[in-house]
Design an enzyme around this catalytic site. Structure first.
Site, PDB file in Angstrom:
ATOM      1  N   GLY A  12       0.818  -1.212   0.000  1.00  0.00           N
ATOM      2  CA  GLY A  12       0.000   0.000   0.000  1.00  0.00           C
ATOM      3  C   GLY A  12       0.850   1.260   0.000  1.00  0.00           C
ATOM      4  O   GLY A  12       0.666   2.163  -0.820  1.00  0.00           O
ATOM      5  N   GLU A 174      -0.018 -23.257  -0.559  1.00  0.00           N
ATOM      6  CA  GLU A 174       1.240 -23.108  -1.296  1.00  0.00           C
ATOM      7  C   GLU A 174       2.394 -23.725  -0.513  1.00  0.00           C
ATOM      8  O   GLU A 174       3.241 -24.427  -1.066  1.00  0.00           O
ATOM      9  CB  GLU A 174       1.490 -21.618  -1.585  1.00  0.00           C
ATOM     10  CG  GLU A 174       0.555 -21.112  -2.687  1.00  0.00           C
ATOM     11  CD  GLU A 174       0.470 -19.590  -2.808  1.00  0.00           C
ATOM     12  OE1 GLU A 174       1.016 -18.887  -1.938  1.00  0.00           O
ATOM     13  OE2 GLU A 174      -0.142 -19.122  -3.780  1.00  0.00           O
TER      14      GLU A 174
END
Ligand SMILES: Cc1cc2nc3c(=O)[nH]c(=O)nc-3n(C[C@H](O)[C@H](O)[C@H](O)COP(=O)(O)OP(=O)(O)OC[C@H]3O[C@@H](n4cnc5c(N)ncnc54)[C@H](O)[C@@H]3O)c2cc1C
Length: 428
Positions: A12, A174
């Site tokens: 961000g 994952e």
């Protein structure tokens, strides 16, 4: 010059600073690390597929040509919103000014893993959010094979070769997939006393399916792909204890015990503590994950000059996922508001444009939902590769990662299988 201070050089904060490139503002980017970390690939560092330098990039290098930016390595310890000042403390022995003034403040401090109130589990179940913890996980995983190789007691050897991943969101899926490939594909010819292909990789999830944010059909496909590569998926199991000898699980009222020296935590996250500080100071609500609730323009109530965004916030009426695209769009949005204000222009409320959801499982296996299109298998995997390469910061990193992935795909190898930190494995 209007002073903008941005806290956090993650997804961000980075986008906010980049978007202020041509604005007539003086930007200070404060981060406790001197690098931007591409968190979506830290699990590949944890499993020896990539090296740390390939998924991290120095913040100063990113902004070397952006003349209106100063980078400051320091930890933000608090805010004085009335005085419009930020309190800082030094990190890594680097002196920092005690405070810094701003006209506009943008806070993007991210989140951290939460052990659901059981902080004592952290010692035995490392996570892969930071580069430092990914390196601990890497050392623990590789040390487990080394320990199993010299272990003569079959039960202890089995404990070393049992890997438990807690939480079957994208990171857990994952991680489990990568450990399975590491054990079955990469290292199995390298040991003499053990067959690493006998390793058990267990993925434990409290919900009744993996990847709960994906459509059920893709989640079912992901579970099948995991089983195919040797991961045992244990759904509807709640972890009730983690210690040096293993994991205790509640399965619908029945207690189960998994003996294992390798537990990886990929369950819930909680917002950065900066969120609760901003909540206390402004009266903004905090949700159960510690995220501070912001106004539709991402500002704090009563403080239009303070923006908060990314993993540490919650929008009033929208439950947005804690993913990089949300933080990036919010970072760009906050910068746009700042630019528009300087030109006395209004900005409509923030709106998230959902571009999809991706998770990889292993070699040529992934699931993806892109603009309503559901993909799986090789096509989803290629989509995953392209998206991750596109967003990876730094041309050199992209080039090196693409070469590494191509090599790994062709040779089943992993070049970064190094035990670099004392993993402090649990005593057996
Ligand atoms: C293992 C893992 C895998 C992920 N995989 C994916 C994925 O595949 N796709 C996806 O979209 N998202 C993924 N995410 C989520 C994604 O990484 C986050 O949503 C995103 O990083 C949020 O961005 P942010 O800017 O809010 O925070 P971050 O990117 O976490 O950045 C926060 C920054 O603030 C700094 N900081 C924090 N506190 C302070 C302080 N007090 N003082 C100074 N600096 C501070 C930190 O050093 C950091 O640089 C994954 C996350 C993890 C942990």
């Amino acid at each position: 010059m209007h002073r903008v201070v941005v806290v956090g050089g993650g997804f961000g904060g980075l986008q906010a600073v980049l978007k202020l490139r041509r604005a007539p503002v003086a930007v200070t980017l404060v981060d406790r690390r001197n690098f931007h970390l591409f968190q979506p690939l830290t699990y590949q560092v944890a499993t020896g597929a990539l090296s740390p330098g390939e998924i991290a990039y120095p913040l100063r290098a990113i902004f070397k040509r952006q003349q209106n930016v100063h980078v400051l390595m320091a930890e933000v310890s608090g805010f004085d919103l009335a005085a419009r000042e930020l309190h800082l403390r030094p990190v890594a022995g680097v002196p920092a000014p005690p405070s810094i003034a701003y006209d506009t403040l943008i806070v993007a401090g991210g989140s951290k893993y939460s052990y659901f109130g059981h902080d004592n589990w952290r010692e035995h179940a490392a996570e892969v959010k930071s580069l430092e913890s990914a390196l601990v996980v890497r050392s623990r995983l590789l040390s487990a094979f080394e320990a199993a190789e010299v272990e003569t007691d079959p039960e202890q050897r089995a404990a070393w070769l049992t890997f438990v991943v807690v939480g079957a969101g994208p990171t857990g899926v994952e991680m489990a997939g990568q450990i399975a490939e590491l054990a079955r594909d990469t290292v199995h010819r390298e040991f003499r006393s053990i067959d690493t292909r006998t390793s058990r990789i267990l993925l434990v999830e409290a919900a009744d399916h993996v990847l709960t944010t994906f459509p059920p059909s893709l989640s079912a496909r992901a579970a099948r792909s995991l089983e195919r590569i040797g991961v045992t998926v244990l759904t509807q199991r709640t972890v009730t204890g983690i210690d040096a000898e293993g994991v205790t699980i509640d399965a619908g009222g029945k207690t189960e015990r998994i003996v294992s020296h390798n537990v990886i935590w990929a369950a819930g996250v909680t917002a950065s503590s900066l969120a609760s500080r901003l909540g206390e100071l402004t009266g903004a609500e905090l949700d159960r994950a510690g995220r501070v609730t912001v106004e539709p323009d991402l500002t704090l109530p009563g403080h239009p000059e303070v923006f908060a965004l990314g993993d540490m916030i919650r929008l009033h009426d929208a439950a947005l996922p804690g993913v990089a695209p949300v933080a990036m769009q919010q970072g760009r949005y906050a910068a746009t508001v700042v630019r528009n204000r300087l030109r006395s222009r209004e900005t409509p409320p923030f709106r998230y444009r959902d571009k999809g959801n991706l998770a990889t499982i292993g070699r040529a296996a992934a699931v993806a939902e892109v603009k309503g299109l559901r993909l799986h298998g090789f096509l989803a995997w290629i989509t995953w590769l392209v998206v991750h390469l596109y967003y990876l910061v730094g041309f050199q990193n992209r080039l090196v990662v693409i070469i590494r992935w191509t090599f790994s795909f062709l040779t089943h190898g992993r070049s970064a299988r190094l035990i670099t930190v004392d993993p402090a494995p649990p005593a057996s």
